[in-house]
Design a protein around this motif. Structure first.
Motif, mmCIF file in Angstrom:
data_model
loop_
_atom_site.group_PDB
_atom_site.id
_atom_site.type_symbol
_atom_site.label_atom_id
_atom_site.label_comp_id
_atom_site.label_asym_id
_atom_site.label_seq_id
_atom_site.Cartn_x
_atom_site.Cartn_y
_atom_site.Cartn_z
ATOM 1 N N THR A 190 -18.001 4.102 -0.112
ATOM 2 C CA THR A 190 -18.354 4.278 1.304
ATOM 3 C C THR A 190 -17.266 3.797 2.258
ATOM 4 O OG1 THR A 190 -19.420 2.095 1.460
ATOM 5 C CG2 THR A 190 -20.786 3.937 0.705
ATOM 6 N N ILE A 191 -16.250 3.144 1.734
ATOM 7 C CA ILE A 191 -15.213 2.571 2.595
ATOM 8 C C ILE A 191 -14.179 3.633 2.961
ATOM 9 C CG2 ILE A 191 -13.392 0.824 2.757
ATOM 10 C CD1 ILE A 191 -14.974 -0.856 0.765
ATOM 11 N N GLU A 192 -13.856 3.701 4.243
ATOM 12 C CA GLU A 192 -12.868 4.666 4.712
ATOM 13 C C GLU A 192 -11.470 4.277 4.242
ATOM 14 O OE1 GLU A 192 -13.390 7.456 6.288
ATOM 15 O OE2 GLU A 192 -15.569 7.164 6.438
ATOM 16 N N ASN A 193 -10.648 5.280 3.943
ATOM 17 C CA ASN A 193 -9.285 5.026 3.491
ATOM 18 C C ASN A 193 -8.463 4.268 4.533
ATOM 19 O OD1 ASN A 193 -9.551 6.451 0.987
ATOM 20 N ND2 ASN A 193 -9.477 8.354 2.150
ATOM 21 N N GLU A 194 -8.739 4.542 5.792
ATOM 22 C CA GLU A 194 -7.986 3.911 6.869
ATOM 23 C C GLU A 194 -8.145 2.392 6.846
ATOM 24 O OE1 GLU A 194 -5.327 3.581 9.861
ATOM 25 O OE2 GLU A 194 -5.850 5.414 8.776
ATOM 26 N N GLN A 195 -9.359 1.918 6.526
ATOM 27 C CA GLN A 195 -9.599 0.479 6.448
ATOM 28 C C GLN A 195 -8.735 -0.155 5.363
ATOM 29 O OE1 GLN A 195 -14.271 1.291 6.631
ATOM 30 N NE2 GLN A 195 -13.813 -0.888 6.546
ATOM 31 N N ILE A 196 -8.691 0.506 4.208
ATOM 32 C CA ILE A 196 -7.910 -0.018 3.088
ATOM 33 C C ILE A 196 -6.422 -0.014 3.415
ATOM 34 C CG2 ILE A 196 -7.289 0.337 0.667
ATOM 35 C CD1 ILE A 196 -10.082 1.594 0.290
ATOM 36 N N LEU A 197 -5.962 1.081 4.057
ATOM 37 C CA LEU A 197 -4.534 1.185 4.407
ATOM 38 C C LEU A 197 -4.133 0.115 5.415
ATOM 39 C CD1 LEU A 197 -4.117 5.062 4.684
ATOM 40 C CD2 LEU A 197 -3.358 3.560 2.844
ATOM 41 N N GLN A 198 -4.996 -0.164 6.375
ATOM 42 C CA GLN A 198 -4.678 -1.191 7.365
ATOM 43 C C GLN A 198 -4.557 -2.561 6.713
ATOM 44 O OE1 GLN A 198 -7.535 -1.021 10.537
ATOM 45 N NE2 GLN A 198 -6.852 0.994 11.263
ATOM 46 N N TYR A 199 -5.487 -2.860 5.813
ATOM 47 C CA TYR A 199 -5.436 -4.143 5.113
ATOM 48 C C TYR A 199 -4.169 -4.227 4.260
ATOM 49 C CZ TYR A 199 -7.151 -8.278 2.630
ATOM 50 O OH TYR A 199 -7.286 -9.549 2.127
ATOM 51 N N PHE A 200 -3.854 -3.124 3.594
ATOM 52 C CA PHE A 200 -2.673 -3.071 2.732
ATOM 53 C C PHE A 200 -1.398 -3.295 3.539
ATOM 54 C CE2 PHE A 200 0.756 -0.391 0.957
ATOM 55 C CZ PHE A 200 0.926 -1.009 -0.268
ATOM 56 N N GLN A 201 -1.302 -2.671 4.726
ATOM 57 C CA GLN A 201 -0.105 -2.801 5.569
ATOM 58 C C GLN A 201 0.068 -4.234 6.058
ATOM 59 O OE1 GLN A 201 1.264 1.313 5.673
ATOM 60 N NE2 GLN A 201 2.144 -0.669 5.947
ATOM 61 N N GLN A 202 -1.037 -4.937 6.275
ATOM 62 C CA GLN A 202 -0.965 -6.295 6.823
ATOM 63 C C GLN A 202 -0.654 -7.343 5.753
ATOM 64 O OE1 GLN A 202 -4.747 -6.801 8.737
ATOM 65 N NE2 GLN A 202 -4.351 -5.213 10.266
ATOM 66 N N MET A 203 -0.744 -6.964 4.492
ATOM 67 C CA MET A 203 -0.512 -7.929 3.417
ATOM 68 C C MET A 203 0.947 -8.349 3.334
ATOM 69 S SD MET A 203 -2.911 -6.291 0.435
ATOM 70 C CE MET A 203 -2.470 -7.509 -0.801
ATOM 71 N N ASN A 204 1.870 -7.381 3.521
ATOM 72 C CA ASN A 204 3.311 -7.645 3.431
ATOM 73 C C ASN A 204 4.051 -6.748 4.409
ATOM 74 O OD1 ASN A 204 3.609 -9.594 1.152
ATOM 75 N ND2 ASN A 204 2.640 -7.952 -0.012
ATOM 76 N N THR A 205 5.281 -7.130 4.676
ATOM 77 C CA THR A 205 6.141 -6.283 5.506
ATOM 78 C C THR A 205 6.644 -5.126 4.643
ATOM 79 O OG1 THR A 205 6.852 -8.199 6.789
ATOM 80 C CG2 THR A 205 8.211 -6.197 6.934
ATOM 81 N N ARG A 206 6.334 -3.905 5.075
ATOM 82 C CA ARG A 206 6.707 -2.722 4.295
ATOM 83 C C ARG A 206 7.892 -2.016 4.951
ATOM 84 N NH1 ARG A 206 3.368 -3.733 -0.119
ATOM 85 N NH2 ARG A 206 1.380 -4.489 0.690
ATOM 86 N N ARG A 207 8.765 -1.472 4.118
ATOM 87 C CA ARG A 207 9.899 -0.710 4.666
ATOM 88 C C ARG A 207 9.421 0.561 5.340
ATOM 89 N NH1 ARG A 207 14.471 0.339 0.428
ATOM 90 N NH2 ARG A 207 12.679 0.989 -0.830
ATOM 91 N N ILE A 208 8.363 1.167 4.781
ATOM 92 C CA ILE A 208 7.840 2.411 5.336
ATOM 93 C C ILE A 208 6.350 2.240 5.550
ATOM 94 C CG2 ILE A 208 7.454 4.876 4.916
ATOM 95 C CD1 ILE A 208 9.935 4.891 3.193
ATOM 96 N N GLN A 209 5.863 2.595 6.733
ATOM 97 C CA GLN A 209 4.439 2.535 7.025
ATOM 98 C C GLN A 209 3.735 3.730 6.381
ATOM 99 O OE1 GLN A 209 2.760 0.037 8.901
ATOM 100 N NE2 GLN A 209 4.715 -0.958 8.455
ATOM 101 N N LEU A 210 2.608 3.471 5.720
ATOM 102 C CA LEU A 210 1.864 4.565 5.093
ATOM 103 C C LEU A 210 1.239 5.452 6.145
ATOM 104 C CD1 LEU A 210 -0.002 2.850 2.121
ATOM 105 C CD2 LEU A 210 2.072 4.207 2.054
#
Length: 501
Positions: free
Chosen positions: A463-483
């Protein structure tokens, strides 16, 4: 798909996969937090070794959601290097702090018979009760049932001797590949003959191959199945034993198959076998019922009463409940809906409220007495078709009576939240064996925990939206490329971390 992704940005590195899994697990856990909110809940804990021989502690929470439904959710699995009660308490405190759960809202504890768990003075139960006297301990009903059967069986010589002979019969029948093959062939020939005579019918799932398994020392459901299988394959077992005797005439132990054949053909053995089949059949049904996730304490107590068919079982079952537990269970039993609330006892229900000072103040208890009287008169007619406490809670929420009679509903919620059995934790350990296998025996504790959360609570994960997971993932570490929001996780398998476009 990955075809359009840059060659160095396919999200396949172990670090990225673990981060994505952690993000999924965090969002799943967040949904559970929002569902519990500030409600009361119970704690169920058990321990088990994984494939790499590491002691793991599984934690499951039980609560009643806003719809009046009893919910059990997996919180975490934690590696414990020290299984002392103090160490376990420290780990639970850390888990509660991490997941923002308050120990003051804890209303029940469910463990097994281990001394480090239920010790009266230094066990985990006692340590939690020192901080929260309302966190009532309930020894797993299914586990107690097993202990009662074991104690009664061992105290009766006839029953004890019977199962010793059954174990010997099973062991000798399946002691070698040659005997097992002979047994299978005899059973195959018997089934063919029965089919030709029309004694049995063929069909999908019918007439499956039966094998004899030695009964376990603690799982008395296995004793029941062993008896069922022995009765179903009686003639084939006798034939195998006769062959063992014929093939071992010069063996010093050649008299053992003969004695077992004589025992099987004796009246006493056959009588005890049918008697134990009937008794264990009742206990097996009760054990399966107690392991249901939505089981509640009121129904469990009534189910236990149906099992008390022998005086020794009555005495042993009574001995395994402490006096404090008996008082709580006696009061809770008054919430039984059977026969138009005939078991309702206002005095005992008021005493039950007194046992939970955190939930019922002096003023609340004064109001509760009048509220119970009005409640009984109001719902006796409308709710007469409801038989179970869980159904009553749902109905009260649906009709809004939980807000009209909030103190009565609080009593019902306290009864529902008490844990009946720790089977939900045992199911976690069964799943752990799927996640962490011989080929993945070096899996880290954190990754295993995140994978288990996502796999076990797959209904929430879906039931969880992909956007929620992606936002959490982006905030975990500094990424070279934003998903990109177009990149999402595959939901075809709740245990998968595959990236697709």
């Amino acid at each position: 798909m990955n075809e359009n992704a840059p060659g160095n940005n396919q999200m396949k590195s172990p670090t990225v996969q673990k981060d994505l899994t952690r993000a999924c697990a965090a969002e799943v856990t967040n949904v559970i937090h929002n569902d519990i909110k500030d409600n009361i809940f119970s704690l169920m804990v058990d321990e088990c070794r994984d494939i790499s021989v590491k002691e793991q502690m599984g934690v499951v929470l039980r609560y009643v959601n806003k719809h009046g439904c009893v919910i059990e959710r997996f919180l975490a699995i934690v590696h414990v290097s020290n299984t002392s009660a103090i160490s376990l308490k420290k780990i639970i405190d850390e888990l509660f702090a991490k997941h923002k759960l308050s120990l003051s809202r804890l209303r029940g504890q469910g463990y097994d018979e281990a001394s480090n768990m239920r010790g009266e003075s230094n066990g985990l139960k006692a340590l939690i009760l020192k901080e929260n006297s309302s966190a009532r301990y309930v020894h797993c009903f299914a586990h107690q049932l097993q202990l009662v059967v074991v104690a009664v069986a061992k105290s009766n010589r006839i029953m004890s001797d019977f199962f010793q002979y059954v174990t010997m019969i099973v062991n000798i029948t399946g002691a070698s590949c040659k005997r097992k093959d002979k047994f299978r062939q005899l059973e195959h020939d018997r089934l063919i003959e029965c089919l030709e005579k029309g004694d049995i019918v063929s069909g999908k799932g019918k007439n499956q191959e039966i094998s004899l398994k030695q009964p376990g020392d603690t799982r008395w459901g296995s004793h029941y199945m062993t008896i069922i299988c022995l009765m179903s394959t009686w003639t084939s077992v006798l034939q195998v034993l006769e062959n063992v005797y014929d093939d071992g005439t010069n063996d010093d132990n050649s008299d053992i198959p003969t004695s077992l054949i004589d025992k099987m053909e004796s009246y006493e053995f056959v009588f005890v076998m049918h008697l134990m089949k009937s008794l264990l059949g009742i206990i097996n049904e009760l054990s399966l019922a107690l392991q249901q996730k939505d089981q509640n304490i009121v129904l469990a107590v009534s189910l236990i009463k149906t099992m008390k068919v022998l005086d020794m079982m009555v005495q042993e079952m009574s001995n395994r409940f402490s006096e404090s537990s008996k008082k709580v269970l006696t009061c809770i039993a008054c919430l039984n809906l059977k026969d138009s609330f005939s078991q309702f006892d206002i005095g005992k229900l008021l005493h039950l409220a007194k046992l939970y000072p955190e939930d019922f103040s002096l003023i609340d208890r004064a109001i509760l007495e009048d509220q119970i009287e009005t409640y009984i008169q109001n719902v006796r007619g409308d709710f007469s078709m409801i038989e179970y406490l869980g159904s009553l809670a749902k109905k009260m929420v649906e009709t809004g009576k939980n807000t009209i009679f909030p103190l009565v509903y609080r009593l019902i919620e306290l009864a529902l939240v008490l844990p009946i059995a720790t089977t939900s934790v045992e199911r976690v350990f069964s799943t752990m064996k799927i996640i962490k296998t011989d080929l993945r025996n070096r899996m880290g504790d954190e990754w295993m925990n995140d994978s288990l959360v996502k796999y076990i609570e797959k209904d929430i994960f879906a039931t969880i939206e992909n956007e929620q997971i992606l936002q959490y993932f982006q905030q975990m570490n500094t990424r070279r490329i934003q998903l990109s929001p177009l990149v999402c996780m595959s939901r075809s398998d709740a245990g998968s971390s595959t990236i697709k476009k």
